[in-house]
Motif scaffolding. Structure first.
Motif, PDB file in Angstrom:
ATOM      1  N   ALA A 265      26.987  49.697  53.008  1.00  0.00           N
ATOM      2  CA  ALA A 265      28.220  49.164  53.580  1.00  0.00           C
ATOM      3  C   ALA A 265      28.058  48.964  55.082  1.00  0.00           C
ATOM      4  O   ALA A 265      27.306  49.683  55.746  1.00  0.00           O
ATOM      5  CB  ALA A 265      29.374  50.120  53.311  1.00  0.00           C
ATOM      6  N   VAL A 266      28.779  47.966  55.605  1.00  0.00           N
ATOM      7  CA  VAL A 266      28.852  47.757  57.050  1.00  0.00           C
ATOM      8  C   VAL A 266      30.313  47.727  57.455  1.00  0.00           C
ATOM      9  O   VAL A 266      31.195  47.413  56.649  1.00  0.00           O
ATOM     10  CB  VAL A 266      28.158  46.447  57.495  1.00  0.00           C
ATOM     11  N   ARG A 267      30.568  48.040  58.704  1.00  0.00           N
ATOM     12  CA  ARG A 267      31.931  48.000  59.231  1.00  0.00           C
ATOM     13  C   ARG A 267      31.909  47.502  60.653  1.00  0.00           C
ATOM     14  O   ARG A 267      30.909  47.626  61.369  1.00  0.00           O
ATOM     15  CB  ARG A 267      32.604  49.369  59.165  1.00  0.00           C
ATOM     16  N   CYS A 268      33.034  46.928  61.073  1.00  0.00           N
ATOM     17  CA  CYS A 268      33.147  46.437  62.436  1.00  0.00           C
ATOM     18  C   CYS A 268      34.611  46.460  62.851  1.00  0.00           C
ATOM     19  O   CYS A 268      35.488  46.078  62.073  1.00  0.00           O
ATOM     20  CB  CYS A 268      32.602  45.013  62.548  1.00  0.00           C
ATOM     21  N   ALA A 269      34.865  46.928  64.068  1.00  0.00           N
ATOM     22  CA  ALA A 269      36.198  46.853  64.664  1.00  0.00           C
ATOM     23  C   ALA A 269      36.197  45.682  65.634  1.00  0.00           C
ATOM     24  O   ALA A 269      35.366  45.624  66.546  1.00  0.00           O
ATOM     25  CB  ALA A 269      36.537  48.153  65.381  1.00  0.00           C
ATOM     26  N   THR A 270      37.106  44.737  65.432  1.00  0.00           N
ATOM     27  CA  THR A 270      37.116  43.539  66.248  1.00  0.00           C
ATOM     28  C   THR A 270      38.525  42.981  66.330  1.00  0.00           C
ATOM     29  O   THR A 270      39.465  43.559  65.776  1.00  0.00           O
ATOM     30  CB  THR A 270      36.139  42.491  65.673  1.00  0.00           C
ATOM     31  N   ARG A 271      38.679  41.865  67.014  1.00  0.00           N
ATOM     32  CA  ARG A 271      39.999  41.239  67.170  1.00  0.00           C
ATOM     33  C   ARG A 271      39.973  39.843  66.567  1.00  0.00           C
ATOM     34  O   ARG A 271      38.990  39.112  66.725  1.00  0.00           O
ATOM     35  CB  ARG A 271      40.391  41.163  68.647  1.00  0.00           C
ATOM     36  N   THR A 272      41.031  39.480  65.897  1.00  0.00           N
ATOM     37  CA  THR A 272      41.108  38.176  65.252  1.00  0.00           C
ATOM     38  C   THR A 272      41.735  37.141  66.181  1.00  0.00           C
ATOM     39  O   THR A 272      42.399  37.478  67.166  1.00  0.00           O
ATOM     40  CB  THR A 272      41.928  38.245  63.959  1.00  0.00           C
ATOM     41  N   SER A 273      41.538  35.888  65.831  1.00  0.00           N
ATOM     42  CA  SER A 273      42.177  34.775  66.532  1.00  0.00           C
ATOM     43  C   SER A 273      42.390  33.664  65.515  1.00  0.00           C
ATOM     44  O   SER A 273      42.032  33.797  64.343  1.00  0.00           O
ATOM     45  CB  SER A 273      41.302  34.291  67.695  1.00  0.00           C
ATOM     46  N   ARG A 274      42.959  32.553  65.956  1.00  0.00           N
ATOM     47  CA  ARG A 274      43.196  31.435  65.043  1.00  0.00           C
ATOM     48  C   ARG A 274      41.943  30.565  64.944  1.00  0.00           C
ATOM     49  O   ARG A 274      41.286  30.290  65.953  1.00  0.00           O
ATOM     50  CB  ARG A 274      44.368  30.584  65.521  1.00  0.00           C
ATOM     51  N   LEU A 275      41.613  30.155  63.731  1.00  0.00           N
ATOM     52  CA  LEU A 275      40.529  29.209  63.528  1.00  0.00           C
ATOM     53  C   LEU A 275      41.062  27.822  63.861  1.00  0.00           C
ATOM     54  O   LEU A 275      41.957  27.316  63.182  1.00  0.00           O
ATOM     55  CB  LEU A 275      40.023  29.265  62.090  1.00  0.00           C
ATOM     56  N   SER A 276      40.530  27.215  64.903  1.00  0.00           N
ATOM     57  CA  SER A 276      41.048  25.957  65.422  1.00  0.00           C
ATOM     58  C   SER A 276      41.156  24.894  64.339  1.00  0.00           C
ATOM     59  O   SER A 276      40.242  24.694  63.534  1.00  0.00           O
ATOM     60  CB  SER A 276      40.130  25.456  66.546  1.00  0.00           C
ATOM     61  N   GLY A 277      42.299  24.220  64.302  1.00  0.00           N
ATOM     62  CA  GLY A 277      42.516  23.125  63.370  1.00  0.00           C
ATOM     63  C   GLY A 277      42.887  23.549  61.971  1.00  0.00           C
ATOM     64  O   GLY A 277      42.975  22.709  61.076  1.00  0.00           O
ATOM     65  N   THR A 278      43.120  24.840  61.754  1.00  0.00           N
ATOM     66  CA  THR A 278      43.456  25.342  60.420  1.00  0.00           C
ATOM     67  C   THR A 278      44.615  26.322  60.518  1.00  0.00           C
ATOM     68  O   THR A 278      45.085  26.667  61.604  1.00  0.00           O
ATOM     69  CB  THR A 278      42.260  26.072  59.765  1.00  0.00           C
ATOM     70  N   HIS A 279      45.031  26.811  59.351  1.00  0.00           N
ATOM     71  CA  HIS A 279      46.049  27.857  59.273  1.00  0.00           C
ATOM     72  C   HIS A 279      45.373  29.186  58.943  1.00  0.00           C
ATOM     73  O   HIS A 279      45.980  30.079  58.359  1.00  0.00           O
ATOM     74  CB  HIS A 279      47.079  27.495  58.189  1.00  0.00           C
ATOM     75  N   GLU A 280      44.108  29.343  59.313  1.00  0.00           N
ATOM     76  CA  GLU A 280      43.335  30.536  58.988  1.00  0.00           C
ATOM     77  C   GLU A 280      43.012  31.359  60.224  1.00  0.00           C
ATOM     78  O   GLU A 280      43.204  30.917  61.364  1.00  0.00           O
ATOM     79  CB  GLU A 280      42.041  30.135  58.267  1.00  0.00           C
ATOM     80  N   LEU A 281      42.512  32.568  59.969  1.00  0.00           N
ATOM     81  CA  LEU A 281      42.081  33.455  61.029  1.00  0.00           C
ATOM     82  C   LEU A 281      40.550  33.437  61.127  1.00  0.00           C
ATOM     83  O   LEU A 281      39.865  33.076  60.174  1.00  0.00           O
ATOM     84  CB  LEU A 281      42.545  34.894  60.780  1.00  0.00           C
ATOM     85  N   ARG A 282      40.047  33.853  62.267  1.00  0.00           N
ATOM     86  CA  ARG A 282      38.608  34.025  62.469  1.00  0.00           C
ATOM     87  C   ARG A 282      38.364  35.324  63.194  1.00  0.00           C
ATOM     88  O   ARG A 282      39.247  35.854  63.870  1.00  0.00           O
ATOM     89  CB  ARG A 282      38.022  32.849  63.273  1.00  0.00           C
ATOM     90  N   MET A 283      37.180  35.851  63.035  1.00  0.00           N
ATOM     91  CA  MET A 283      36.786  37.025  63.802  1.00  0.00           C
ATOM     92  C   MET A 283      35.290  36.916  64.076  1.00  0.00           C
ATOM     93  O   MET A 283      34.547  36.234  63.363  1.00  0.00           O
ATOM     94  CB  MET A 283      37.129  38.321  63.068  1.00  0.00           C
ATOM     95  N   GLU A 284      34.839  37.579  65.121  1.00  0.00           N
ATOM     96  CA  GLU A 284      33.432  37.550  65.487  1.00  0.00           C
ATOM     97  C   GLU A 284      32.838  38.943  65.416  1.00  0.00           C
ATOM     98  O   GLU A 284      33.333  39.874  66.051  1.00  0.00           O
ATOM     99  CB  GLU A 284      33.252  36.987  66.903  1.00  0.00           C
ATOM    100  N   CYS A 285      31.798  39.084  64.619  1.00  0.00           N
ATOM    101  CA  CYS A 285      31.035  40.318  64.533  1.00  0.00           C
ATOM    102  C   CYS A 285      29.817  40.047  63.677  1.00  0.00           C
ATOM    103  O   CYS A 285      29.947  39.515  62.564  1.00  0.00           O
ATOM    104  CB  CYS A 285      31.863  41.455  63.931  1.00  0.00           C
ATOM    105  N   GLY A 286      28.637  40.372  64.167  1.00  0.00           N
ATOM    106  CA  GLY A 286      27.423  40.096  63.414  1.00  0.00           C
ATOM    107  C   GLY A 286      27.230  41.033  62.240  1.00  0.00           C
ATOM    108  O   GLY A 286      27.790  42.127  62.185  1.00  0.00           O
ATOM    109  N   GLY A 287      26.437  40.592  61.263  1.00  0.00           N
ATOM    110  CA  GLY A 287      26.075  41.441  60.138  1.00  0.00           C
ATOM    111  C   GLY A 287      26.807  41.185  58.846  1.00  0.00           C
ATOM    112  O   GLY A 287      26.512  41.821  57.828  1.00  0.00           O
ATOM    113  N   PHE A 288      27.750  40.233  58.835  1.00  0.00           N
ATOM    114  CA  PHE A 288      28.495  39.951  57.607  1.00  0.00           C
ATOM    115  C   PHE A 288      27.812  38.794  56.871  1.00  0.00           C
ATOM    116  O   PHE A 288      28.257  37.654  56.891  1.00  0.00           O
ATOM    117  CB  PHE A 288      29.961  39.666  57.913  1.00  0.00           C
ATOM    118  N   TYR A 289      26.716  39.152  56.198  1.00  0.00           N
ATOM    119  CA  TYR A 289      25.906  38.190  55.456  1.00  0.00           C
ATOM    120  C   TYR A 289      26.475  37.963  54.054  1.00  0.00           C
ATOM    121  O   TYR A 289      27.567  38.435  53.715  1.00  0.00           O
ATOM    122  CB  TYR A 289      24.465  38.707  55.353  1.00  0.00           C
TER     123      TYR A 289
END
Length: 350
Positions: A265-289
């Motif tokens: 398992a992997v885990r990450c604490a991060t902050r979300t933002s809006r995915l430009s041009g959509t009604h979705e969220l995005r987050m940045e953190c490496g390792g989510f393959y």
């Protein structure tokens, strides 16, 4: 790599800590959902399990009439889990990014979105391996090439204590099973192996356009040999409408061995933002393959209990992330609103 079996002690703690509160919290969650639903029309039908004809009365028939959690544990042995490798063969020596998204379902993101994503400031955050939490695990199924834990899923509070949540494109197949806090190579999984019965998803879900906003699904799991529901053993996260585009979240997932040879398992604490041009969220953190589709995005995460409020999951546009060099570093999520709450209500009544 941790392989010790701490399940019995963990289960005792979970039962003692959660026993008196479990149904109160589940009831609170359902009442909250009902209040949200009162303001929104419920117009979407529930889809059947893969390759089967939809039914107006029963969302999806059991994969097999006798498929129980005992059957699932007998079928999904440590050797069979280890043998359920990607079709390409042995895992590479180093993790490699998937071609697109987080698993086999992928479509190209709109060029404007790809451009905006790649031009965004790159985060230095990287997920770390850890021992996992009981409320998050992996999905196995015997369809096709039997990909090794092809997606991630999480337990959500429900009246019957039997619901899991994952991405809509993570279709459980035959002999499907959920393995909470999966431990690679363990002879006995710490929280058991649970048979998946019914699945609930929108027919119009997908990974492009508006269909990507419906890329979530619920599934019911059979009780264990002692008749106990899953949530009684693992605890569960509270399904919560997404409160906005900016949220501090803890994301937990399971990359498969093709992309992460540690198979943990992997885990990450991060902050979300809006995915430009959509009604979705995005987050940045490496390792989510690949393999992390369905990974829950948790707010108010309680380290001691290992649970929180799930406001999103890896999925949506392009299967949950962009193509190219940032595919493991940038992840997407559908926005949880009336539609996911409607689907939850229908699944929780099964």
């Amino acid at each position: 790599m941790q392989r010790e079996n701490t399940g019995r002690d963990a289960m005792t703690r979970a039962e003692q800590a959660r026993g008196s509160r479990r149904w109160r919290r589940a009831t609170t969650a359902v009442l909250g959902v009902a209040m949200c639903l009162a303001a929104a029309p419920l117009v979407h039908a529930v889809e059947d399990a893969p390759r089967e004809v939809p039914s107006a009365n029963k969302p999806s028939p059991d994969p097999a009439a006798t498929w129980t959690s005992r059957d699932a544990a007998a079928y999904w042995t440590a050797d069979r889990m280890a043998a359920a490798a990607p079709a390409e063969g042995a895992a590479p020596a180093e993790p490699t990014a998937p071609e697109a998204g987080r698993d086999t379902a992928a479509s190209s993101a709109p060029s404007a979105t790809r451009s905006a994503t790649r031009s965004a400031a790159r985060s230095d955050a990287t997920a770390r391996h850890f021992g996992g939490i009981p409320s998050v695990g992996v999905l196995f199924s015997a369809d096709g090439d039997t990909k090794a834990h092809h997606c991630t899923a999480s337990v959500v509070h429900s009246p019957h204590g039997n619901l899991i949540l994952t991405a809509g494109h993570c279709n459980p197949g035959t002999r499907a099973a959920f393995v909470p806090q999966y431990r690679s190579g363990a002879t006995n999984q710490p929280y058991g192996v649970w048979a998946i019965n019914d699945t609930f998803a929108y027919p119009g879900r997908g990974t492009t356009g508006d269909a990507a906003d419906l890329d979530f699904a619920f599934a019911t799991v059979a009780p264990d040999e002692d008749g106990r529901p899953l949530e009684e053993i693992t605890g569960g996260n509270t399904l919560t409408a997404t409160p906005g585009y900016t949220n501090d979240v803890t994301v937990v997932g399971y990359p498969n061995v093709r992309h992460d040879p540690e198979d943990r398992a992997v885990r990450c604490a991060t902050r979300t933002s809006r995915l430009s041009g959509t009604h979705e969220l995005r987050m940045e953190c490496g390792g989510f393959y690949g393999g992390t589709s369905g990974s829950p995005w948790l707010t108010d995460f309680d380290e001691e209990k290992g649970t929180g409020r799930v406001i999103g999951l890896i999925g949506g546009l392009n299967g949950g992330g962009p193509k190219g060099p940032d595919s493991d570093r940038i992840s997407y999520s559908p926005y949880f609103g009336a539609k996911v709450l409607d689907l939850y209500t229908r699944a929780s009544q099964a």
